[in-house]
Scaffold this motif. Structure first.
Motif, mmCIF file in Angstrom:
data_model
loop_
_atom_site.group_PDB
_atom_site.id
_atom_site.type_symbol
_atom_site.label_atom_id
_atom_site.label_comp_id
_atom_site.label_asym_id
_atom_site.label_seq_id
_atom_site.Cartn_x
_atom_site.Cartn_y
_atom_site.Cartn_z
ATOM 1 N N ALA A 86 39.983 39.037 41.880
ATOM 2 C CA ALA A 86 39.298 39.706 43.066
ATOM 3 C C ALA A 86 40.078 39.448 44.436
ATOM 4 C CB ALA A 86 38.163 38.699 43.222
ATOM 5 N N GLN A 87 40.964 38.666 44.128
ATOM 6 C CA GLN A 87 42.232 38.425 45.377
ATOM 7 C C GLN A 87 43.057 39.777 45.233
ATOM 8 O OE1 GLN A 87 42.225 36.094 47.562
ATOM 9 N NE2 GLN A 87 40.287 35.562 46.586
ATOM 10 N N ASN A 88 43.292 40.270 44.039
ATOM 11 C CA ASN A 88 44.418 41.446 43.861
ATOM 12 C C ASN A 88 44.271 41.875 42.348
ATOM 13 O OD1 ASN A 88 46.945 43.160 43.363
ATOM 14 N ND2 ASN A 88 47.772 42.226 45.134
ATOM 15 N N ALA A 89 43.834 42.985 42.356
ATOM 16 C CA ALA A 89 43.543 43.843 40.966
ATOM 17 C C ALA A 89 44.613 43.805 40.249
ATOM 18 C CB ALA A 89 42.912 45.038 41.506
ATOM 19 N N SER A 90 45.906 43.743 40.635
ATOM 20 C CA SER A 90 47.202 43.636 39.745
ATOM 21 C C SER A 90 47.585 42.401 39.254
ATOM 22 C CB SER A 90 48.252 44.427 40.631
ATOM 23 O OG SER A 90 48.650 43.561 41.608
ATOM 24 N N TRP A 91 47.101 41.498 39.933
ATOM 25 C CA TRP A 91 47.207 40.033 39.368
ATOM 26 C C TRP A 91 46.405 39.670 38.093
ATOM 27 C CZ3 TRP A 91 46.580 37.422 44.834
ATOM 28 C CH2 TRP A 91 47.674 37.747 45.697
ATOM 29 N N ASP A 92 46.848 38.584 37.592
ATOM 30 C CA ASP A 92 46.162 37.889 36.170
ATOM 31 C C ASP A 92 46.824 36.693 35.947
ATOM 32 O OD1 ASP A 92 44.779 37.984 34.080
ATOM 33 O OD2 ASP A 92 45.369 39.561 33.028
ATOM 34 N N VAL A 93 46.091 35.981 35.168
ATOM 35 C CA VAL A 93 46.497 34.592 34.403
ATOM 36 C C VAL A 93 47.822 34.811 33.924
ATOM 37 C CG1 VAL A 93 45.765 32.841 32.993
ATOM 38 C CG2 VAL A 93 44.071 33.708 34.273
ATOM 39 N N ILE A 94 48.764 34.357 34.217
ATOM 40 C CA ILE A 94 50.073 34.334 33.737
ATOM 41 C C ILE A 94 50.303 34.086 32.236
ATOM 42 C CG2 ILE A 94 52.534 33.536 33.950
ATOM 43 C CD1 ILE A 94 51.801 35.045 36.226
ATOM 44 N N ARG A 95 49.571 32.738 31.855
ATOM 45 C CA ARG A 95 49.375 32.162 30.473
ATOM 46 C C ARG A 95 48.248 31.336 30.539
ATOM 47 N NH1 ARG A 95 54.737 30.977 26.881
ATOM 48 N NH2 ARG A 95 55.426 32.997 27.623
ATOM 49 N N ALA B 216 35.916 27.944 40.161
ATOM 50 C CA ALA B 216 36.918 28.892 40.060
ATOM 51 C C ALA B 216 37.512 29.507 41.286
ATOM 52 C CB ALA B 216 36.598 29.919 38.745
ATOM 53 N N ASP B 217 36.311 30.124 41.880
ATOM 54 C CA ASP B 217 36.527 30.814 43.069
ATOM 55 C C ASP B 217 37.155 30.176 44.193
ATOM 56 O OD1 ASP B 217 35.500 33.248 42.034
ATOM 57 O OD2 ASP B 217 33.605 33.067 42.971
ATOM 58 N N ARG B 218 36.712 28.880 44.299
ATOM 59 C CA ARG B 218 37.277 27.935 45.588
ATOM 60 C C ARG B 218 38.661 27.672 44.914
ATOM 61 N NH1 ARG B 218 38.809 25.879 49.126
ATOM 62 N NH2 ARG B 218 38.391 24.103 50.184
ATOM 63 N N LEU B 219 38.919 27.484 43.682
ATOM 64 C CA LEU B 219 40.457 26.774 43.381
ATOM 65 C C LEU B 219 41.326 28.161 43.727
ATOM 66 C CD1 LEU B 219 39.679 24.694 40.368
ATOM 67 C CD2 LEU B 219 40.679 24.015 42.474
ATOM 68 N N VAL B 220 40.989 29.401 43.031
ATOM 69 C CA VAL B 220 41.946 30.361 43.373
ATOM 70 C C VAL B 220 42.026 31.033 44.695
ATOM 71 C CG1 VAL B 220 42.320 32.813 42.716
ATOM 72 C CG2 VAL B 220 41.521 31.323 41.110
ATOM 73 N N GLN B 221 41.024 30.809 45.729
ATOM 74 C CA GLN B 221 40.878 31.161 47.046
ATOM 75 C C GLN B 221 41.869 30.410 47.620
ATOM 76 O OE1 GLN B 221 36.989 30.921 48.438
ATOM 77 N NE2 GLN B 221 36.610 32.977 47.350
ATOM 78 N N HIS B 222 41.991 28.790 47.362
ATOM 79 C CA HIS B 222 42.935 28.122 48.143
ATOM 80 C C HIS B 222 44.361 28.379 47.784
ATOM 81 C CE1 HIS B 222 44.761 24.090 49.043
ATOM 82 N NE2 HIS B 222 45.180 24.157 48.041
ATOM 83 N N LEU B 223 44.528 28.645 46.253
ATOM 84 C CA LEU B 223 45.981 28.853 45.760
ATOM 85 C C LEU B 223 46.602 30.002 46.222
ATOM 86 C CD1 LEU B 223 45.497 27.419 42.037
ATOM 87 C CD2 LEU B 223 46.949 26.479 43.825
ATOM 88 N N THR B 224 45.728 31.110 46.312
ATOM 89 C CA THR B 224 46.396 32.364 46.829
ATOM 90 C C THR B 224 46.797 32.121 48.143
ATOM 91 O OG1 THR B 224 44.218 33.216 46.844
ATOM 92 C CG2 THR B 224 45.566 33.787 45.055
ATOM 93 N N SER B 225 45.964 31.324 49.063
ATOM 94 C CA SER B 225 46.088 31.355 50.583
ATOM 95 C C SER B 225 47.268 30.617 50.958
ATOM 96 C CB SER B 225 44.889 30.607 51.025
ATOM 97 O OG SER B 225 44.688 29.118 51.014
ATOM 98 N N ILE B 226 47.956 29.915 50.023
ATOM 99 C CA ILE B 226 48.974 29.123 50.245
ATOM 100 C C ILE B 226 50.113 29.557 49.568
ATOM 101 C CG2 ILE B 226 47.970 26.916 50.883
ATOM 102 C CD1 ILE B 226 48.631 25.695 47.970
ATOM 103 N N GLY B 227 49.929 30.914 48.861
ATOM 104 C CA GLY B 227 50.962 31.848 48.386
ATOM 105 C C GLY B 227 51.498 31.705 46.724
ATOM 106 N N MET B 228 50.532 30.928 46.320
ATOM 107 C CA MET B 228 50.772 30.533 44.818
ATOM 108 C C MET B 228 49.897 31.589 44.029
ATOM 109 S SD MET B 228 50.721 26.567 44.422
ATOM 110 C CE MET B 228 52.292 25.600 45.025
ATOM 111 N N THR B 229 50.560 32.588 43.469
ATOM 112 C CA THR B 229 49.740 33.612 42.753
ATOM 113 C C THR B 229 50.200 33.588 41.613
ATOM 114 O OG1 THR B 229 51.658 35.160 43.372
ATOM 115 C CG2 THR B 229 49.810 35.406 45.018
ATOM 116 N N ARG B 230 51.111 33.064 40.898
ATOM 117 C CA ARG B 230 51.327 32.948 39.311
ATOM 118 C C ARG B 230 50.702 31.738 38.948
ATOM 119 N NH1 ARG B 230 55.262 35.782 37.298
ATOM 120 N NH2 ARG B 230 55.893 33.995 35.945
ATOM 121 N N ILE B 231 49.579 31.757 38.033
ATOM 122 C CA ILE B 231 48.825 30.751 37.854
ATOM 123 C C ILE B 231 48.264 30.831 36.369
ATOM 124 C CG2 ILE B 231 46.346 29.725 38.078
ATOM 125 C CD1 ILE B 231 46.270 31.393 40.867
ATOM 126 N N SER B 232 48.593 29.653 35.740
ATOM 127 C CA SER B 232 48.193 29.637 34.342
ATOM 128 C C SER B 232 46.938 28.610 34.194
ATOM 129 C CB SER B 232 49.489 28.913 33.479
ATOM 130 O OG SER B 232 50.471 29.992 33.383
#
Length: 379
Positions: A195-204, A157-173
């Motif tokens: 952990a990347q941003n406390a204000s972010w969350d899973v969209i759905r 989960a950490d590896r996937l989220v780090q990758h996605l947020t590094s390429i600007g994808m923050t809206r994650i379901s």
């Protein structure tokens, strides 16, 4: 009171008693063989992965046996289907340790399943090695009894989220199996996002039954969330059904899979419609020409007509870990000695660094690969 006693007696009679031999320090170890047992889901939509895992493990065992075995003992592998049902897992553990006299367990599956059998492992002292598909909390519960080669789902989960947020994808379901382990993975992904941003969350998020009967409905629900990326903790045919359902709405997120996702199966089901799928893998690339272990694996696979895949390679590598532990333990093989070997084991196999000295999980390797529409994996 009498009725409760009768019910209890009937329930215990349904599960064979282990018998005193199952608790012997060297149960399952003869002059010429070592018996290794497995209870896992081998049927239904989730059975494909484990059948591949077992085919790979058997390649490792057969190769070792053909060279004289481990300290002149052949490895005999007995596998029983538990259909991912914890009560059946308990029955199988008792059957493997009692009737079949298994020395150790290998390749067992499912958080609830392994958790249900922990008391049996504690009683028998049988080590469990090289397992698959357990949540991180279940691994910690099993610490001291079980040893896991692959990195945990939290690490994926950490590896996937780090990758996605590094390429600007923050809206994650998230699409996850509708089982306790699936909810745990969902929570791990949520924690990784925060952990990347406390204000972010899973969209759905949407839970999907293991048989995939609600995959289409789950896909429609996720499509309405407007996610840039959907992370899937699913297995078998439901993966393709969910992707098709999302695409049918006109939504076009990219799809990422936890290692449970079989990319080749998705590609076969979708063909040219497959685009934008990447999967986290927890074993090295099986098609590497630079690594001697992967070359040997492909040679053995070709000789036995075993498909080369991440599942079969994971089984092969796990088999090699068990074989290495048995070799290091020596000819005087007991369960206590094998536990001691595993707790001290630090090695490198197939390019994977493994270290069990600080906990039940040996590897932290997580690699991301893309899946093409013709079923190839591209790093």
């Amino acid at each position: 009171m009498l009725r409760r006693q009768l019910i209890a007696a009937t329930a215990s009679a349904a599960i064979p008693f282990l018998g005193s031999r199952a608790f012997a320090a060297n149960a399952g170890v003869g002059d010429r063989e070592i018996v290794i047992g497995q209870s896992a889901v081998l049927s239904g939509p989730l059975g494909g992965a484990m059948n591949g895992f077992n085919a790979g493990a058997q390649l490792a065992f057969d190769s070792t046996n053909s060279q004289g075995g481990v300290h002149q003992r052949q490895i005999r592998y007995i596998s029983l289907d538990d259909e991912l049902k914890p009560d059946k897992t308990v029955i199988n553990y008792k059957k493997l340790l009692g009737e079949h006299q298994a020395f150790a367990l290998f390749g067992c599956v499912g958080s609830a399943n392994v958790s249900a059998g922990l008391s049996i492992l504690a009683e028998s002292n049988a080590p469990m090695i090289g397992n698959y598909g357990l949540g991180d909390s279940a691994r910690q519960k099993a610490a001291g009894a079980a040893y896991f080669v692959r990195a945990g789902y939290g690490r994926e989960a950490d590896r996937l989220v780090q990758h996605l947020t590094s390429i600007g994808m923050t809206r994650i379901s998230v699409a996850h199996l509708a089982v306790p382990g699936g909810v745990e993975v969902l929570n791990s992904i949520r924690a990784a996002i925060k952990a990347q941003n406390a204000s972010w969350d899973v969209i759905r998020s949407a839970g999907v039954k293991p048989d995939g009967s609600d995959a289409v409905a789950a896909g429609k629900a996720l499509a309405e969330g407007g996610a840039q990326a959907i992370i899937m903790f699913l297995a078998g045919p439901p993966v393709a059904e969910l992707i098709k359902s999302v695409q049918a709405t006109g939504a076009s997120p990219v799809f990422y899979g936890i290692s449970s996702v079989a990319g080749e199966q998705v590609a076969k089901a979708m063909g040219p419609r497959l685009r934008g799928l990447a999967i986290a893998q927890v074993v090295p690339y099986p098609w590497s020409d630079a690594d001697a272990t992967s070359r040997e694996f492909r040679k053995l696979s070709a000789a036995k007509s075993v498909p080369v895949s991440y599942y079969t390679y994971e089984g092969y590598i796990n088999g090699l870990v068990l074989i290495e532990a048995l070799r290091r333990t020596g000819r005087a093989l007991t369960r206590d000695n094998l536990h001691a070997t595993m707790r001290a084991l630090k090695t490198r196999i197939a390019g994977m660094d493994l270290d069990f000295t600080s906990g039940p999980t040996g590897s932290r390797l997580v690699d991301l690969v893309h899946v093409t529409s013709d079923g190839r994996f591209v790093r």
